[in-house]
Design an enzyme around this catalytic site. Structure first.
Site, PDB file in Angstrom:
ATOM      1  N   HIS A  37       0.700  -1.293   0.143  1.00  0.00           N
ATOM      2  CA  HIS A  37       0.047   0.617  -0.242  1.00  0.00           C
ATOM      3  C   HIS A  37       0.938   1.357  -0.281  1.00  0.00           C
ATOM      4  O   HIS A  37       0.958   2.402   0.726  1.00  0.00           O
ATOM      5  CB  HIS A  37      -0.887  -0.261   1.224  1.00  0.00           C
ATOM      6  CG  HIS A  37      -1.840  -0.674   0.971  1.00  0.00           C
ATOM      7  ND1 HIS A  37      -3.402  -0.629   0.360  1.00  0.00           N
ATOM      8  CD2 HIS A  37      -2.116  -2.713   1.266  1.00  0.00           C
ATOM      9  CE1 HIS A  37      -3.883  -1.674   0.576  1.00  0.00           C
ATOM     10  NE2 HIS A  37      -3.136  -2.606   0.478  1.00  0.00           N
ATOM     11  N   THR A  38       2.115   1.332  -0.136  1.00  0.00           N
ATOM     12  CA  THR A  38       2.792   2.391  -0.479  1.00  0.00           C
ATOM     13  C   THR A  38       3.125   2.206  -1.942  1.00  0.00           C
ATOM     14  O   THR A  38       2.895   3.768  -2.304  1.00  0.00           O
ATOM     15  CB  THR A  38       4.228   1.817  -0.506  1.00  0.00           C
ATOM     16  OG1 THR A  38       4.211   0.722  -0.352  1.00  0.00           O
ATOM     17  CG2 THR A  38       4.456   1.570   1.513  1.00  0.00           C
ATOM     18  N   ALA A 125      -6.417 -14.910  -6.004  1.00  0.00           N
ATOM     19  CA  ALA A 125      -5.674 -14.581  -4.883  1.00  0.00           C
ATOM     20  C   ALA A 125      -4.577 -14.006  -4.146  1.00  0.00           C
ATOM     21  O   ALA A 125      -3.381 -14.181  -3.070  1.00  0.00           O
ATOM     22  CB  ALA A 125      -4.737 -16.623  -4.745  1.00  0.00           C
ATOM     23  N   SER A 128      -1.453 -11.372  -8.612  1.00  0.00           N
ATOM     24  CA  SER A 128      -1.772 -10.637 -10.116  1.00  0.00           C
ATOM     25  C   SER A 128      -2.549 -11.458 -11.099  1.00  0.00           C
ATOM     26  O   SER A 128      -1.685 -10.964 -11.860  1.00  0.00           O
ATOM     27  CB  SER A 128      -0.605 -10.251  -9.847  1.00  0.00           C
ATOM     28  OG  SER A 128      -0.073  -8.835  -8.658  1.00  0.00           O
ATOM     29  N   SER A 130      -4.717 -11.060 -12.864  1.00  0.00           N
ATOM     30  CA  SER A 130      -5.422  -9.837 -13.501  1.00  0.00           C
ATOM     31  C   SER A 130      -4.680  -8.920 -13.664  1.00  0.00           C
ATOM     32  O   SER A 130      -4.295  -8.725 -15.586  1.00  0.00           O
ATOM     33  CB  SER A 130      -6.348  -9.182 -12.979  1.00  0.00           C
ATOM     34  OG  SER A 130      -6.021  -8.433 -11.576  1.00  0.00           O
ATOM     35  N   ASP A 174       1.894  -3.914  -9.525  1.00  0.00           N
ATOM     36  CA  ASP A 174       1.426  -5.027 -10.293  1.00  0.00           C
ATOM     37  C   ASP A 174       2.091  -5.357 -11.881  1.00  0.00           C
ATOM     38  O   ASP A 174       2.260  -6.442 -12.628  1.00  0.00           O
ATOM     39  CB  ASP A 174       0.691  -5.516 -10.077  1.00  0.00           C
ATOM     40  CG  ASP A 174      -0.594  -5.437  -8.662  1.00  0.00           C
ATOM     41  OD1 ASP A 174       0.476  -5.295  -7.576  1.00  0.00           O
ATOM     42  OD2 ASP A 174      -1.797  -5.344  -8.505  1.00  0.00           O
ATOM     43  N   TYR A 224     -10.457  -0.689  -0.522  1.00  0.00           N
ATOM     44  CA  TYR A 224      -8.964  -0.412  -1.157  1.00  0.00           C
ATOM     45  C   TYR A 224      -8.633   0.831  -1.396  1.00  0.00           C
ATOM     46  O   TYR A 224      -7.866   1.641  -1.311  1.00  0.00           O
ATOM     47  CB  TYR A 224      -8.562  -1.400  -2.020  1.00  0.00           C
ATOM     48  CG  TYR A 224      -7.429  -1.077  -3.173  1.00  0.00           C
ATOM     49  CD1 TYR A 224      -6.343  -1.476  -2.808  1.00  0.00           C
ATOM     50  CD2 TYR A 224      -7.371  -0.475  -3.988  1.00  0.00           C
ATOM     51  CE1 TYR A 224      -4.743  -1.460  -3.327  1.00  0.00           C
ATOM     52  CE2 TYR A 224      -6.314   0.387  -4.721  1.00  0.00           C
ATOM     53  CZ  TYR A 224      -4.785  -0.738  -3.819  1.00  0.00           C
ATOM     54  OH  TYR A 224      -3.504  -0.680  -5.288  1.00  0.00           O
TER      55      TYR A 224
HETATM   56  C1  GLA Z   1      -2.942  -4.494  -5.270  1.00  0.00           C
HETATM   57  C2  GLA Z   1      -2.335  -2.737  -6.100  1.00  0.00           C
HETATM   58  C3  GLA Z   1      -1.453  -2.838  -6.135  1.00  0.00           C
HETATM   59  C4  GLA Z   1      -1.007  -2.985  -4.643  1.00  0.00           C
HETATM   60  C5  GLA Z   1      -1.549  -4.054  -3.563  1.00  0.00           C
HETATM   61  C6  GLA Z   1      -0.904  -3.271  -1.742  1.00  0.00           C
HETATM   62  O1  GLA Z   1      -2.172  -5.838  -5.565  1.00  0.00           O
HETATM   63  O2  GLA Z   1      -2.792  -3.766  -7.372  1.00  0.00           O
HETATM   64  O3  GLA Z   1      -1.009  -1.612  -6.649  1.00  0.00           O
HETATM   65  O4  GLA Z   1      -1.561  -1.446  -4.486  1.00  0.00           O
HETATM   66  O5  GLA Z   1      -2.363  -4.348  -3.604  1.00  0.00           O
HETATM   67  O6  GLA Z   1       0.373  -3.079  -1.695  1.00  0.00           O
END
Ligand code: GLA
Length: 391
Positions: A37-38, A125, A128, A130, A174, A224
């Site tokens: 979350h950075t 899960a 990533s 997507s 991601d 989120y």
């Molecule tokens: C998801 C989002 C990323 C990131 C993470 C948390 O994976 O797609 O961009 O914000 O959450 O770190």
């Protein structure tokens, strides 16, 4: 590459050869080692691509129609490049359409295509799948249409597709690591400058192991977006207080935070503390990895989880349980939730010769308490999106 032969066979059975450019491409999922979350706070992240991927095969067509076959769900969809409208059913197609839409908006000229794809990335899960689908679509369409798109630009296009077309306000991490991941390296990304650094992550003694809690939470998107909003409000607060230009929480030092935290609502103060301390942990983690100090890195992972759990509040009981069970074992140097949270996976740094015992213990204990058998994946850092050659 046995699989690729099989996939080409399926492709050739499904589609009549158009005589135009064809090719096979792949893009991996990711696990984030630290820096959660950075990214949308223009801070630092340290993910790596994993050995699970989406493979797409394609051939150009003379018209503007796209026909795509999803081998995972056995579903076929047709759409036109002139009419890209998001779907409510078969939402996976939105990732492809979104990418094509962004490519066209950016001025790239596309022709239609026949496509098939298959995936080894577990879905929903937090690994990533997507982003991997977006990236493999972008690479396939770029290569088939002979377009040169720099990987960072490709990552941006894919992120925009997810923001604008799919409607998820994700950061760039991601898509970035799916494009630029490197075998045996973790990827340090500065999410403000979009620069990156490859960090060697190959040690015979330690291994990254991912535990899938098998918990999928509908909360992810709304929570989120809420966290993102809280960060925006906090940035405004500091902008007023410090009377200087700033775009994101990245711009606030720990001393500034300490000085003003009492004036913030308690919850907001904790959110800010997570972002500032997590950015610090990524940088400290980078140093630890450079010095091959894996126990220091593991400790930072543990602190990261605490902060995500208590300050940012994006964990859940099952993820906390997986982390607790992991840390009970001496051979585990670090464990934390990874990705957006509220379910999904944990990432663990463990002694290599302990992997089998670790798997067994976690499976037994987690099942005893939750009734769920977790999936466990052992992975090394993998290569980012690439062209697949038949040899
Ligand atoms: C998801 C989002 C990323 C990131 C993470 C948390 O994976 O797609 O961009 O914000 O959450 O770190």
């Amino acid at each position: 590459m046995q699989d690729l032969y099989k996939l080409w066979k399926i492709f050739n059975e499904k589609f009549i050869d158009t005589g135009l450019a064809k090719g096979a491409f792949s893009a991996p999922g990711r696990v984030n080692l630290i820096g959660e979350h950075t990214d949308y706070n223009e801070g630092f992240v340290l993910p790596m691509a994993i050995e699970k991927e989406i493979i797409m095969l394609g051939q150009l067509k003379k018209d503007r129609e796209v026909r795509v076959f999803d081998l995972v769900y056995n579903v076929e969809i047709d759409f036109s490049l002139d009419k890209l409208i998001s779907l409510r059913k078969n939402i996976w197609a939105n990732y492809l359409m979104g990418v094509m839409d962004e490519m066209q908006k950016a001025g790239y000229l596309l022709q239609g295509a026949n496509l098939i794809f298959t995936s080894s990335i577990p879905q929903r899960a937090g690994l990533s799948s997507s982003a991997a689908l977006e990236v493999v679509t972008a690479l396939t369409m770029a290569k088939l249409n002979s377009l040169k798109i720099e990987p960072v630009k490709m990552a941006r296009l894919c992120q925009q597709a997810e923001n604008n077309f799919v409607g998820v306000a994700c950061g760039i991490m991601d898509q970035y690591v799916s494009c630029l991941g490197k075998k045996n390296y973790a990827l340090f990304i500065d999410c403000r400058s979009n620069d990156y650094d490859l960090i060697p992550f190959k040690d015979r003694n330690y291994q990254i192991v991912i535990c899938n809690s098998k918990i999928q939470r509908g909360l992810v998107d709304s929570e989120y977006n809420k966290r993102k909003e809280e960060c925006k409000v906090a940035t405004e607060f500091f902008k007023q207080k410090l009377n200087r230009e700033m775009r994101a929480l990245r711009d606030i030092t720990i001393d500034e935070y300490k000085k003003y935290q009492v004036q913030l609502p308690e919850v907001t103060a904790r959110r800010v503390r997570h972002v500032i301390s997590e950015n610090y942990r990524v940088q400290a983690g980078l140093e630890a990895l450079r010095e091959e100090n894996f126990s220091a890195f593991g400790q930072l992972m543990i602190e990261s989880h605490q902060s995500l759990k208590d300050d940012y509040e994006v964990s859940c009981p099952e993820l906390d349980l997986l982390v607790d069970l992991a840390l009970k074992q001496e051979e585990v140097l670090g464990a934390r939730m990874t990705g957006a949270g509220f379910g999904g996976c944990t990432v663990n740094l463990i002694e290599r010769n302990y992997i089998d015992a670790f798997k067994k213990n976690i499976k037994n204990e987690y099942k005893k308490i939750t009734g769920i058998i977790p999936d466990i994946y052992v992975t090394s850092p993998a290569e980012g999106a690439k062209v697949l050659e038949l040899r």
